[in-house]
Design an enzyme around this catalytic site. Structure first.
Site, PDB file in Angstrom:
ATOM      1  N   GLY A   1       8.017  -3.074 -24.381  1.00 32.27           N
ATOM      2  CA  GLY A   1       7.596  -1.824 -25.021  1.00 32.27           C
ATOM      3  C   GLY A   1       8.763  -0.958 -25.466  1.00 32.27           C
TER       4      GLY A   1
ATOM      5  N   SER B   1      10.539  -1.755 -28.269  1.00 27.28           N
ATOM      6  CA  SER B   1      10.721  -2.106 -29.680  1.00 27.28           C
ATOM      7  C   SER B   1      11.771  -3.174 -29.929  1.00 27.28           C
ATOM      8  CB  SER B   1      11.029  -0.861 -30.528  1.00 27.28           C
ATOM      9  OG  SER B   1       9.873  -0.107 -30.673  1.00 27.28           O
ATOM     10  N   SER B   2      11.759  -4.193 -29.073  1.00 30.65           N
ATOM     11  CA  SER B   2      12.665  -5.320 -29.336  1.00 30.65           C
ATOM     12  C   SER B   2      12.306  -5.977 -30.671  1.00 30.65           C
ATOM     13  CB  SER B   2      12.607  -6.338 -28.200  1.00 30.65           C
ATOM     14  OG  SER B   2      11.284  -6.772 -27.987  1.00 30.65           O
TER      15      SER B   2
ATOM     16  N   HIS C   1       0.208   6.750 -30.126  1.00 29.44           N
ATOM     17  CA  HIS C   1      -1.041   6.469 -30.848  1.00 29.44           C
ATOM     18  C   HIS C   1      -1.414   7.609 -31.788  1.00 29.44           C
ATOM     19  CE1 HIS C   1      -1.909   2.573 -29.107  1.00 29.44           C
ATOM     20  NE2 HIS C   1      -1.354   3.053 -28.001  1.00 29.44           N
TER      21      HIS C   1
ATOM     22  N   GLY D   1       9.497  -7.665 -24.993  1.00 29.82           N
ATOM     23  CA  GLY D   1       8.097  -7.492 -24.576  1.00 29.82           C
ATOM     24  C   GLY D   1       7.911  -6.393 -23.551  1.00 29.82           C
TER      25      GLY D   1
ATOM     26  N   ASP E   1       0.902   7.811 -34.803  1.00 29.01           N
ATOM     27  CA  ASP E   1       1.608   7.531 -36.072  1.00 29.01           C
ATOM     28  C   ASP E   1       0.707   6.934 -37.147  1.00 29.01           C
ATOM     29  OD1 ASP E   1       1.551   5.030 -34.750  1.00 29.01           O
ATOM     30  OD2 ASP E   1       3.624   4.506 -35.247  1.00 29.01           O
TER      31      ASP E   1
ATOM     32  N   ASP F   1       8.178   2.909 -34.814  1.00 28.83           N
ATOM     33  CA  ASP F   1       9.236   2.093 -34.199  1.00 28.83           C
ATOM     34  C   ASP F   1      10.324   1.745 -35.214  1.00 28.83           C
ATOM     35  OD1 ASP F   1       7.489   2.226 -32.118  1.00 28.83           O
ATOM     36  OD2 ASP F   1       6.822   0.149 -32.264  1.00 28.83           O
TER      37      ASP F   1
ATOM     38  N   ARG G   1      14.162   1.495 -28.811  1.00 26.57           N
ATOM     39  CA  ARG G   1      13.732   2.899 -28.807  1.00 26.57           C
ATOM     40  C   ARG G   1      12.829   3.195 -27.605  1.00 26.57           C
ATOM     41  NH1 ARG G   1       9.198   2.079 -27.802  1.00 26.57           N
ATOM     42  NH2 ARG G   1       7.380   1.764 -29.133  1.00 26.57           N
TER      43      ARG G   1
HETATM   44  C1  GLA Z   1       3.439   0.631 -30.949  1.00 25.64           C
HETATM   45  C2  GLA Z   1       3.387   0.682 -32.483  1.00 25.64           C
HETATM   46  C3  GLA Z   1       3.749   2.062 -32.995  1.00 25.64           C
HETATM   47  C4  GLA Z   1       2.937   3.146 -32.286  1.00 25.64           C
HETATM   48  C5  GLA Z   1       2.963   2.951 -30.769  1.00 25.64           C
HETATM   49  C6  GLA Z   1       2.040   3.906 -30.057  1.00 25.64           C
HETATM   50  O1  GLA Z   1       4.739   0.795 -30.499  1.00 25.64           O
HETATM   51  O2  GLA Z   1       4.262  -0.262 -33.039  1.00 25.64           O
HETATM   52  O3  GLA Z   1       3.552   2.117 -34.387  1.00 25.64           O
HETATM   53  O4  GLA Z   1       1.625   3.194 -32.773  1.00 25.64           O
HETATM   54  O5  GLA Z   1       2.603   1.638 -30.394  1.00 25.64           O
HETATM   55  O6  GLA Z   1       2.458   5.201 -30.229  1.00 25.64           O
END
Ligand code: GLA
Length: 329
Positions: free
Chosen positions: A101, A103-104, A17, A99, A19, A145, A10
Site C-alpha cells: 500500500g 504505491s510500489s 477514497h 503490495g 480522488d 498515487d 508514497r
Molecule cells: C489506491 C488508488 C488511489 C486512491 C487510494 C485510496 O491507492 O490507487 O487512486 O483511490 O487507493 O485513497
C-alpha cells in the site's frame, strides 16, 4: 548511453477514497525508491531482484492485463500507453515494500515511463501512468498515487484537489515525525475497490458530484450503503482541508484528531479497514507522543501512518518526503 531513473513510493496522510470523485487528498512521497538502470534497446527487457522472471516485452502491446509474469503488466501498461520508439534493457531495484500500500506499482510505472524517454510535465506523466495502471490491473484507480510520485517535493506533503488538479505544498513541520507501520499484505483489494468506485457513481447519479455535494444532500439517498459512502467522501474532503490548515498553523493535536476521525470513517462508513488495521491504529493512538494515526491508501491491508512527536515510536519507519520521480542520468 546509460539510462538511470528513480521514482519514490508514497504515503497518504489523509484523504482516502476521495480522488476518483475529484476530491481532496494529502499524500507525500517517502524516502524509498524504485530505480531503473539500462541501455536503449529494440524491445523492453527488465530484470528485477524481487522477481524470478524477467519482464520481456515488444514495443507494441494491445492488452497489458494479459501479460505474464504479473509484475510485467505494469511495465506493459506504460509501454502500451507510450508506444515508445525505443525500448530498454536493464534492471529494476526497489526498496519500496511490494503490495504494502505504498504505491510500489505507481513508482514502477513512473520509473518505466521516464526510462523509456517520457518527456513532459509531471501532470501528463501522472495521467499517462494512471491510464497504464488501469490497463495493467483492471482497477479503476484515481490520480493520487501517480501524481504524488510525479510531483512530490522534498520536505512537503501536497494538498491536491483531484477535481481541478491543483497542487499546494504543505510543509512537514520540523517537530513531527511521520511513521509508517506495515500491517498486512493487501487482500481482495481490487474487486472491493472497484465496487466502491461504482457505489460513488451511483451516489453521484442521485445527488450530483460528491465534490460539491453537502451532507444534507445525502439524506435523500435511500440505500444505506450508498449513503454511507457518499457521507464518507464529503466529510473526508472537509477533513483534508482542515488537516492542511492545522498543519500549516502548527496545530498538531487537531491534525491528529482529524486522522483518527478519517480512520473511523473508513472503518465505519467506507468499510475499507480491517480488524488488524483498526487494532494497530488503536494501539498507536493510545501511546504518548502520538497525535493521530490511520489506515492509509486503498485499505484491505497495507500500512497505517502515524503523526508523532520525534522519537515517540520505537517501531515502524520514519519517512521523509523527497522530490518526485526524476532522471538521474
Ligand atoms: C489506491 C488508488 C488511489 C486512491 C487510494 C485510496 O491507492 O490507487 O487512486 O483511490 O487507493 O485513497
Amino acid at each position: 548511453m546509460t539510462i538511470h531513473v528513480r521514482a519514490p513510493g508514497r504515503v497518504n496522510l489523509i484523504g482516502d477514497h476521495t480522488d476518483y470523485t475529484g476530491g481532496m487528498v494529502l499524500p507525500m512521497t517517502i524516502d524509498r525508491w524504485t530505480e531503473i538502470r539500462g541501455i536503449p534497446a529494440v524491445t523492453v527487457s527488465l530484470k528485477s531482484d524481487d522477481e524470478p522472471q524477467l519482464a520481456e516485452l515488444p514495443l507494441e502491446i494491445d492488452d497489458p492485463h494479459s501479460v505474464e509474469p504479473h509484475w510485467a503488466r505494469y511495465v506493459a501498461g506504460v509501454v502500451a500507453e507510450m508506444q515508445p520508439p525505443v525500448g530498454i534493457t536493464g534492471t529494476v531495484v526497489t526498496d519500496i515494500p511490494i503490495g504494502a500500500g505504498l504505491s510500489s506499482s505507481a513508482a514502477l510505472e513512473l520509473a518505466v515511463a521516464l526510462a523509456l524517454g517520457f518527456d513532459g510535465d509531471p501532470l501528463s506523466l501522472a495521467q499517462l501512468c494512471r491510464r497504464a495502471e488501469i490497463r495493467a490491473s483492471g482497477v479503476p484507480c484515481g490520480i493520487m498515487d501517480q501524481l504524488i510520485v510525479a510531483a512530490g517535493r522534498a520536505g512537503h506533503a501536497l494538498l491536491i484537489d483531484c477535481g481541478n488538479v491543483t497542487l499546494e505544498p504543505v510543509r512537514i513541520p520540523d517537530d513531527v515525525e511521520i511513521v509508517v507501520q506495515f500491517v498486512a499484505h493487501r487482500a481482495l483489494a481490487s474487486s472491493a475497490y472497484a465496487r466502491r468506485v461504482a457505489e460513488c457513481s451511483t451516489a453521484e447519479a442521485e445527488i450530483g458530484p460528491l465534490r460539491t455535494a453537502t451532507l444534507p444532500d445525502t439524506l435523500s439517498i435511500t440505500d444505506e450503503t450508498i449513503r454511507s459512502r457518499a457521507q464518507h467522501v464529503i466529510n473526508e474532503n472537509q477533513r483534508v482541508r482542515e488537516f492542511a490548515d492545522a498543519v500549516n498553523g502548527g496545530e498538531l493535536r487537531e491534525a491528529g484528531l482529524l486522522m483518527i476521525a478519517s480512520h473511523a470513517s473508513l472503518r465505519d462508513l467506507y468499510l475499507t479497514s480491517t480488524p488488524v488495521m483498526d487494532a494497530a491504529v488503536e494501539q498507536l493512538t493510545a501511546l504518548p507522543g502520538v497525535y493521530g494515526a490511520r489506515m492509509t491508501g486503498g485499505g484491505f491491508g497495507g500500512c497505517v501512518v502515524a503523526l508523532t512527536r520525534p522519537g515517540a515510536l520505537a517501531d515502524g519507519w520514519v519517512v521523509r518526503a523527497v522530490d518526485g520521480a526524476h532522471r538521474v542520468a
